[in-house]
Design a protein around this motif. Structure first.
Motif, PDB file in Angstrom:
ATOM      1  N   ALA A   1      -2.712  10.159  -3.656  1.00 57.61           N
ATOM      2  CA  ALA A   1      -3.170  11.145  -4.629  1.00 57.61           C
ATOM      3  C   ALA A   1      -2.835  12.564  -4.179  1.00 57.61           C
ATOM      4  CB  ALA A   1      -4.681  11.024  -4.822  1.00 57.61           C
ATOM      5  N   PRO A   2      -2.249  13.387  -5.061  1.00 58.99           N
ATOM      6  CA  PRO A   2      -2.084  14.803  -4.729  1.00 58.99           C
ATOM      7  C   PRO A   2      -3.453  15.436  -4.480  1.00 58.99           C
ATOM      8  CG  PRO A   2      -0.806  14.218  -6.684  1.00 58.99           C
ATOM      9  CD  PRO A   2      -1.713  13.064  -6.401  1.00 58.99           C
ATOM     10  N   ALA A   3      -3.609  16.086  -3.350  1.00 60.38           N
ATOM     11  CA  ALA A   3      -4.906  16.696  -3.036  1.00 60.38           C
ATOM     12  C   ALA A   3      -5.315  17.706  -4.097  1.00 60.38           C
ATOM     13  CB  ALA A   3      -4.852  17.350  -1.662  1.00 60.38           C
TER      14      ALA A   3
ATOM     15  N   VAL B   1       0.862  -1.181   0.000  1.00 57.45           N
ATOM     16  CA  VAL B   1       0.000   0.000   0.000  1.00 57.45           C
ATOM     17  C   VAL B   1       0.901   1.233   0.000  1.00 57.45           C
ATOM     18  CG1 VAL B   1      -1.704   1.324   1.320  1.00 57.45           C
ATOM     19  CG2 VAL B   1      -1.880  -1.174   1.194  1.00 57.45           C
ATOM     20  N   PRO B   2       0.651   2.213  -0.865  1.00 52.90           N
ATOM     21  CA  PRO B   2       1.553   3.370  -0.924  1.00 52.90           C
ATOM     22  C   PRO B   2       1.465   4.228   0.329  1.00 52.90           C
ATOM     23  CG  PRO B   2      -0.377   3.732  -2.299  1.00 52.90           C
ATOM     24  CD  PRO B   2      -0.449   2.308  -1.848  1.00 52.90           C
ATOM     25  N   GLU B   3       2.578   4.855   0.660  1.00 51.49           N
ATOM     26  CA  GLU B   3       2.598   5.824   1.756  1.00 51.49           C
ATOM     27  C   GLU B   3       2.346   7.208   1.181  1.00 51.49           C
ATOM     28  OE1 GLU B   3       6.242   5.560   3.881  1.00 51.49           O
ATOM     29  OE2 GLU B   3       5.942   3.453   4.471  1.00 51.49           O
ATOM     30  N   ILE B   4       1.653   8.040   1.934  1.00 57.57           N
ATOM     31  CA  ILE B   4       1.383   9.388   1.451  1.00 57.57           C
ATOM     32  C   ILE B   4       2.462  10.353   1.922  1.00 57.57           C
ATOM     33  CG2 ILE B   4      -1.098   9.096   1.196  1.00 57.57           C
ATOM     34  CD1 ILE B   4      -1.462  10.512   3.885  1.00 57.57           C
ATOM     35  N   GLY B   5       2.725  11.347   1.089  1.00 58.82           N
ATOM     36  CA  GLY B   5       3.670  12.387   1.421  1.00 58.82           C
ATOM     37  C   GLY B   5       2.977  13.718   1.593  1.00 58.82           C
ATOM     38  N   SER B   6       3.754  14.754   1.661  1.00 60.81           N
ATOM     39  CA  SER B   6       3.214  16.105   1.819  1.00 60.81           C
ATOM     40  C   SER B   6       2.244  16.428   0.688  1.00 60.81           C
ATOM     41  CB  SER B   6       4.362  17.114   1.811  1.00 60.81           C
ATOM     42  OG  SER B   6       3.873  18.435   1.869  1.00 60.81           O
ATOM     43  N   GLY B   7       1.096  16.991   1.036  1.00 58.10           N
ATOM     44  CA  GLY B   7       0.114  17.407   0.040  1.00 58.10           C
ATOM     45  C   GLY B   7      -0.718  16.284  -0.534  1.00 58.10           C
ATOM     46  N   GLU B   8      -0.632  15.083   0.045  1.00 57.86           N
ATOM     47  CA  GLU B   8      -1.322  13.929  -0.523  1.00 57.86           C
ATOM     48  C   GLU B   8      -2.370  13.357   0.418  1.00 57.86           C
ATOM     49  OE1 GLU B   8       2.037  12.064  -3.532  1.00 57.86           O
ATOM     50  OE2 GLU B   8       1.835  11.186  -1.515  1.00 57.86           O
ATOM     51  N   VAL B   9      -3.288  12.585  -0.184  1.00 57.87           N
ATOM     52  CA  VAL B   9      -4.248  11.807   0.588  1.00 57.87           C
ATOM     53  C   VAL B   9      -4.196  10.364   0.078  1.00 57.87           C
ATOM     54  CG1 VAL B   9      -5.749  13.811   0.923  1.00 57.87           C
ATOM     55  CG2 VAL B   9      -6.230  12.223  -0.935  1.00 57.87           C
TER      56      VAL B   9
ATOM     57  N   GLU C   1     -15.834  11.135  -0.376  1.00 52.17           N
ATOM     58  CA  GLU C   1     -15.821  10.525  -1.700  1.00 52.17           C
ATOM     59  C   GLU C   1     -15.183  11.510  -2.678  1.00 52.17           C
ATOM     60  OE1 GLU C   1     -19.508   7.426  -1.776  1.00 52.17           O
ATOM     61  OE2 GLU C   1     -19.992   9.505  -2.280  1.00 52.17           O
ATOM     62  N   VAL C   2     -14.178  11.058  -3.394  1.00 49.47           N
ATOM     63  CA  VAL C   2     -13.407  11.940  -4.268  1.00 49.47           C
ATOM     64  C   VAL C   2     -13.187  11.279  -5.626  1.00 49.47           C
ATOM     65  CG1 VAL C   2     -12.218  13.098  -2.364  1.00 49.47           C
ATOM     66  CG2 VAL C   2     -11.209  11.030  -3.369  1.00 49.47           C
ATOM     67  N   PHE C   3     -12.861  12.116  -6.608  1.00 51.16           N
ATOM     68  CA  PHE C   3     -12.453  11.608  -7.918  1.00 51.16           C
ATOM     69  C   PHE C   3     -11.393  12.533  -8.480  1.00 51.16           C
ATOM     70  CE2 PHE C   3     -15.159  14.930  -9.157  1.00 51.16           C
ATOM     71  CZ  PHE C   3     -15.505  14.951 -10.513  1.00 51.16           C
ATOM     72  N   GLY C   4     -10.627  12.044  -9.445  1.00 53.11           N
ATOM     73  CA  GLY C   4      -9.591  12.896  -9.992  1.00 53.11           C
ATOM     74  C   GLY C   4      -8.772  12.209 -11.068  1.00 53.11           C
ATOM     75  N   MET C   5      -7.977  13.027 -11.745  1.00 50.10           N
ATOM     76  CA  MET C   5      -6.963  12.585 -12.703  1.00 50.10           C
ATOM     77  C   MET C   5      -5.620  12.901 -12.068  1.00 50.10           C
ATOM     78  SD  MET C   5      -6.286  13.794 -16.668  1.00 50.10           S
ATOM     79  CE  MET C   5      -5.795  15.485 -16.266  1.00 50.10           C
ATOM     80  N   LEU C   6      -4.810  11.896 -11.815  1.00 50.14           N
ATOM     81  CA  LEU C   6      -3.626  12.064 -10.984  1.00 50.14           C
ATOM     82  C   LEU C   6      -2.345  12.228 -11.799  1.00 50.14           C
ATOM     83  CD1 LEU C   6      -4.368   9.374  -8.240  1.00 50.14           C
ATOM     84  CD2 LEU C   6      -5.290  11.693  -8.494  1.00 50.14           C
ATOM     85  N   ARG C   7      -1.622  13.297 -11.460  1.00 54.87           N
ATOM     86  CA  ARG C   7      -0.253  13.532 -11.952  1.00 54.87           C
ATOM     87  C   ARG C   7      -0.148  13.501 -13.476  1.00 54.87           C
ATOM     88  NH1 ARG C   7       0.146   9.831  -7.726  1.00 54.87           N
ATOM     89  NH2 ARG C   7       1.002  10.710  -5.799  1.00 54.87           N
TER      90      ARG C   7
END
Length: 332
Positions: free
Chosen positions: A111-113, A22-30, A90-96
């Motif tokens: 995911a970058p917020a 499972v990925p770890e989140i960094g600054s600015g991420e969820v 609940e969220v959706f997005g196109m990442l990076r």
């Protein structure tokens, strides 16, 4: 967690259903638990080794790779510096994007917020996962670019056309992902919309608001249409120039896929050719996504496949004639 990976470039058979951390989140991420992931052309371009791109533009690939940019899901964790999102949203997005590090073909994604928006309440995760790339592409072409980055294909900053009541917009490849959103956004802006697609898509496109329909398998658009203000061509390729003659002098050609035009010919016809590289933008996605809740937009779902059958989803994409979007569903 489970994720789709490939360890070498190739056909759909290289996509493997692997166990990965499972990925770890960094600054600015969820951290998002993915409920559904959209399938887009860049996913299979990446899987094939980016052969579709000019050699000088291809980034180096570091295998194994998890493909995917589009997703919809539920927030599981939030970095301390992130505001606007909370666990359970609940969220959706196109990442990076532009880039190939979205990694959405997975049960979880970091995911970058800034790339996310709250999922519209009136659509489910499957529908939401199919929207981001196609919807943002149509929006950035036709309504608001949202940045000042020049197109890597022209070196120019795209200026969306002025679409008002009385404007005529022709959409080629109107039943596909970008195409069916372009039809709806042009109608929302008040345009008279001409849709070009195969005959089996006519009822679908009429339901979306198409004013005129052209079945390209029986009729050439150039034989029956002229005086168009805007052409958005989602098909592209070597035959794209055939749509130049449907445009009026002063019109604009918007090729979504790679296409080349003779500058002397477009100058003689008085036509501007402009394109974009779609870019992730959570704020834009929230703005345009609100149109779902207002009943002004809908998304067509061509087909769904379990995440483990991503190879079959890519095989479906390779057959073409897609109506809306292909979606991967993730078991919860």
């Amino acid at each position: 967690m489970k994720a789709i990976q490939f360890h070498e470039a190739g056909g759909p058979e290289v996509l493997r259903y692997d166990e990965v951390p499972v990925p770890e989140i960094g600054s600015g991420e969820v951290l998002v638990r993915v409920h559904a992931a959209g399938v887009n052309p860049p996913d299979w371009y990446l899987r094939e080794g980016l052969k579709v791109m000019p050699v000088e533009m291809r980034p180096a690939l570091d295998f194994p790779l998890i493909p995917g940019t589009d997703m919809s899901g539920v927030v599981e964790a939030v970095a301390p510096d992130v505001s606007g999102f909370a666990v359970g949203d609940e969220v959706f997005g196109m990442l990076r994007f532009p880039g190939f590090d979205g990694r959405t073909y997975a049960e979880y994604v970091a995911a970058p917020a800034s790339d996310l928006a709250h999922k519209p309440a009136d659509i489910d995760h499957v529908q939401a996962a199919g929207a981001p790339m196609a919807l943002l592409t149509a929006w950035q072409y036709l309504v608001d670019l949202g940045h000042e980055v020049p197109s890597p294909f022209t070196g120019q900053v795209h200026q969306p056309p002025s679409i008002t009541p009385g404007t005529t917009v022709l959409v080629n490849g109107a039943a596909g992902g970008v195409g069916h959103f372009a039809v709806q956004l042009a109608k929302w802006k008040g345009a008279h919309v001409i849709a070009v697609a195969s005959g089996r898509h006519e009822s679908f496109l009429r339901e979306l608001g198409t004013d005129e329909f052209i079945d390209y398998t029986t009729t050439r658009a150039a034989d029956v249409v002229s005086g168009v203000d805007v052409v958005i061509d989602t098909v592209g390729g070597p035959d794209s120039r055939r749509f130049l003659t449907v445009l009026k002098r002063g019109g604009i050609m918007l090729p979504v896929f790679f296409a080349e035009y003779d500058p002397e010919e477009t100058a003689r016809l008085g036509i501007t050719v402009s394109n974009i590289q779609v870019r992730s933008n959570g704020a834009q996605l929230a703005e345009v996504g609100s149109l779902f809740d207002k009943g002004r937009l809908r998304i067509g779902v061509d087909s769904t496949y379990p995440l483990s059958e991503a190879g079959d989803a890519h095989r479906r994409a390779s057959r073409g004639h897609i109506q809306g979007k292909i979606i991967l569903t993730v078991s919860q």
